[in-house]
Motif scaffolding. Structure first.
Motif, short mmCIF file in Angstrom:
data_model
loop_
_atom_site.label_atom_id
_atom_site.label_comp_id
_atom_site.label_asym_id
_atom_site.label_seq_id
_atom_site.Cartn_x
_atom_site.Cartn_y
_atom_site.Cartn_z
N VAL A 161 10.49 4.69 -19.06
CA VAL A 161 9.54 4.91 -18.03
C VAL A 161 8.01 4.78 -18.33
O VAL A 161 7.67 5.28 -19.25
CB VAL A 161 9.93 6.09 -17.19
N SER A 162 7.43 4.65 -17.30
CA SER A 162 5.82 4.53 -17.52
C SER A 162 5.41 5.84 -17.05
O SER A 162 6.19 6.58 -16.42
CB SER A 162 5.23 3.43 -16.50
N ALA A 179 17.25 0.25 -19.31
CA ALA A 179 16.87 0.25 -17.91
C ALA A 179 15.27 0.70 -18.22
O ALA A 179 14.86 1.29 -19.11
CB ALA A 179 17.41 1.33 -16.95
N GLY A 180 14.40 0.34 -17.23
CA GLY A 180 13.08 0.56 -17.20
C GLY A 180 12.69 0.69 -15.74
O GLY A 180 13.10 0.27 -14.84
N MET A 181 11.54 1.91 -15.61
CA MET A 181 11.11 2.08 -14.31
C MET A 181 9.57 2.21 -14.37
O MET A 181 9.15 3.26 -15.32
CB MET A 181 11.80 3.50 -14.00
N HIS A 182 9.05 1.92 -13.39
CA HIS A 182 7.76 2.03 -13.24
C HIS A 182 7.45 2.33 -11.72
O HIS A 182 7.79 1.72 -10.89
CB HIS A 182 7.09 0.60 -13.64
N LEU A 183 6.25 2.93 -11.60
CA LEU A 183 5.87 3.46 -10.29
C LEU A 183 4.47 2.78 -9.79
O LEU A 183 3.54 2.70 -10.63
CB LEU A 183 5.47 4.93 -10.02
N GLY A 184 4.68 1.84 -9.02
CA GLY A 184 3.43 1.05 -8.65
C GLY A 184 3.54 0.67 -7.05
O GLY A 184 4.25 1.30 -6.30
N ASP A 242 0.67 -1.16 0.10
CA ASP A 242 0.00 0.19 0.02
C ASP A 242 0.92 1.20 0.10
O ASP A 242 0.35 2.30 0.26
CB ASP A 242 -0.88 0.12 1.29
N VAL A 243 2.20 1.08 -0.51
CA VAL A 243 2.92 2.07 -0.72
C VAL A 243 3.62 2.37 -2.22
O VAL A 243 3.89 1.28 -2.62
CB VAL A 243 4.03 2.23 0.51
N ASP A 244 3.60 3.61 -2.63
CA ASP A 244 4.09 3.66 -4.31
C ASP A 244 5.53 3.51 -3.83
O ASP A 244 6.41 4.17 -3.05
CB ASP A 244 3.82 5.10 -4.62
N LEU A 245 6.28 2.69 -4.99
CA LEU A 245 7.66 2.47 -4.97
C LEU A 245 7.89 2.59 -6.56
O LEU A 245 7.21 2.07 -7.35
CB LEU A 245 8.29 1.21 -4.55
N ALA A 246 9.26 3.33 -6.89
CA ALA A 246 9.70 3.37 -8.13
C ALA A 246 10.42 1.99 -8.49
O ALA A 246 11.39 1.60 -7.50
CB ALA A 246 10.51 4.51 -8.40
N ILE A 247 10.02 1.20 -9.25
CA ILE A 247 10.76 -0.43 -9.53
C ILE A 247 11.45 -0.21 -10.91
O ILE A 247 11.12 0.37 -11.85
CB ILE A 247 9.76 -1.12 -9.70
N GLU A 292 11.21 7.25 -4.52
CA GLU A 292 11.05 8.31 -5.51
C GLU A 292 11.32 7.97 -6.64
O GLU A 292 12.41 7.74 -6.90
CB GLU A 292 11.38 9.64 -4.96
N PRO A 293 10.51 8.44 -7.84
CA PRO A 293 11.18 8.01 -9.18
C PRO A 293 12.47 8.92 -9.53
O PRO A 293 13.31 8.33 -10.23
CB PRO A 293 9.84 8.39 -10.03
#
Length: 258
Positions: free
Chosen positions: A220-221, A184-189, A94-99, A155-156
């Motif tokens: 990035v998304s 590299a790829g980054m998504h916030l979820g 239940d917390v946003d993370l940049a993956i 944070e992204p």
């Protein structure tokens, strides 16, 4: 009636098999309503290096052959402890993370020709180049994936800085007949932390996005891009992006530093 030992002292009777089963059932039912992961103790949830995970692995190992009341009681306590210490809510998702996922472009092809020793040396050099920026920008390396890695950031913007710094540091890494470059790829979820890993749809999206990037490119998304300073970046939408496992409504962008 209680039995006596050789000194005449009374000893409590051993619980019957039926009583033991009822107690085990009660403990397992209790775990369903206790805070935390009610399955805590399985290989997936105890794969990390935190003290509670190490203890849980030990409890599971010594009681692997037969379920026991002690096992369930011990895992119940660790389950609650894991929940209490999860102040950031990462276990619950239940917390946003940049993956962020990275890997080396054309590494496998080069390694097949170069051999094991040069390939192993390169992977060590690459790790020394790209992993320190993760910690320097408040991130965590979740796992190493052969010639790549997975990391998470609160944070992204931190994820972006880590990837940019990793690219700069990688420019100093050399290998015979190969110039190491990462995509590299980054998504916030909101992934769920299980043991020492993160799982969920958002993790899959980040991994698929990274697979589609070119050398020295970060994709990035839209959810991640919304938290970046676009004025200092060159941003281009990948209008024909078709990453397997990425929902079509998820817009993907290529970002580079100006």
């Amino acid at each position: 009636m209680q039995a006596g030992d050789e000194n005449g002292k009374m000893t409590p009777p051993m619980p019957s098999e039926d009583s033991r089963r009822r107690m085990l059932t009660a403990l397992r039912t209790l775990r369903q309503v206790l805070p935390g992961d009610s399955r805590f103790g399985d290989p997936l949830s105890t794969a990390g290096d935190e003290q509670s995970q190490v203890i849980a692995r030990r409890i599971a190992e010594v009681s692997a052959e037969e379920p026991s009341i002690l096992r369930e009681a011990g895992l119940s306590a660790l389950q609650v402890w894991e929940s209490i210490t999860d102040v950031a809510g990462r276990q619950r998702g239940d917390v946003d993370l940049a993956i962020v996922f990275t890997d080396l472009v054309d590494f496998s092809r080069w390694a097949m020709q170069a051999g094991d020793e040069p390939a192993l040396q390169l992977l060590r050099d690459v790790g020394e180049a790209i992993e320190p920026p993760v910690g320097a920008h408040s991130g965590d390396v979740v796992k190493r994936l052969g010639d790549g890695m997975m990391a998470v950031f609160s944070e992204p913007a931190d994820g972006l800085e880590a990837v940019l710094e990793a690219n700069r540091r990688l420019a100093w890494v050399e290998a015979p007949g190969y110039r190491p470059r990462i995509r590299a790829g980054m998504h916030l979820g909101r992934p769920r932390r299980i043991g020492g890993d993160y799982l969920g749809v958002d993790v899959n999206i980040a991994a698929r996005v990274a697979e589609s990037a070119k050398g020295e490119e970060l994709l990035v998304s839209e959810s991640a891009l919304a938290h970046l300073d676009r004025e200092r970046l060159r941003v281009r939408r990948k209008r024909f992006f078709r990453g397997k496992g990425v929902p079509p409504e998820v817009a993907i962008y290529s970002v580079r530093q100006r």
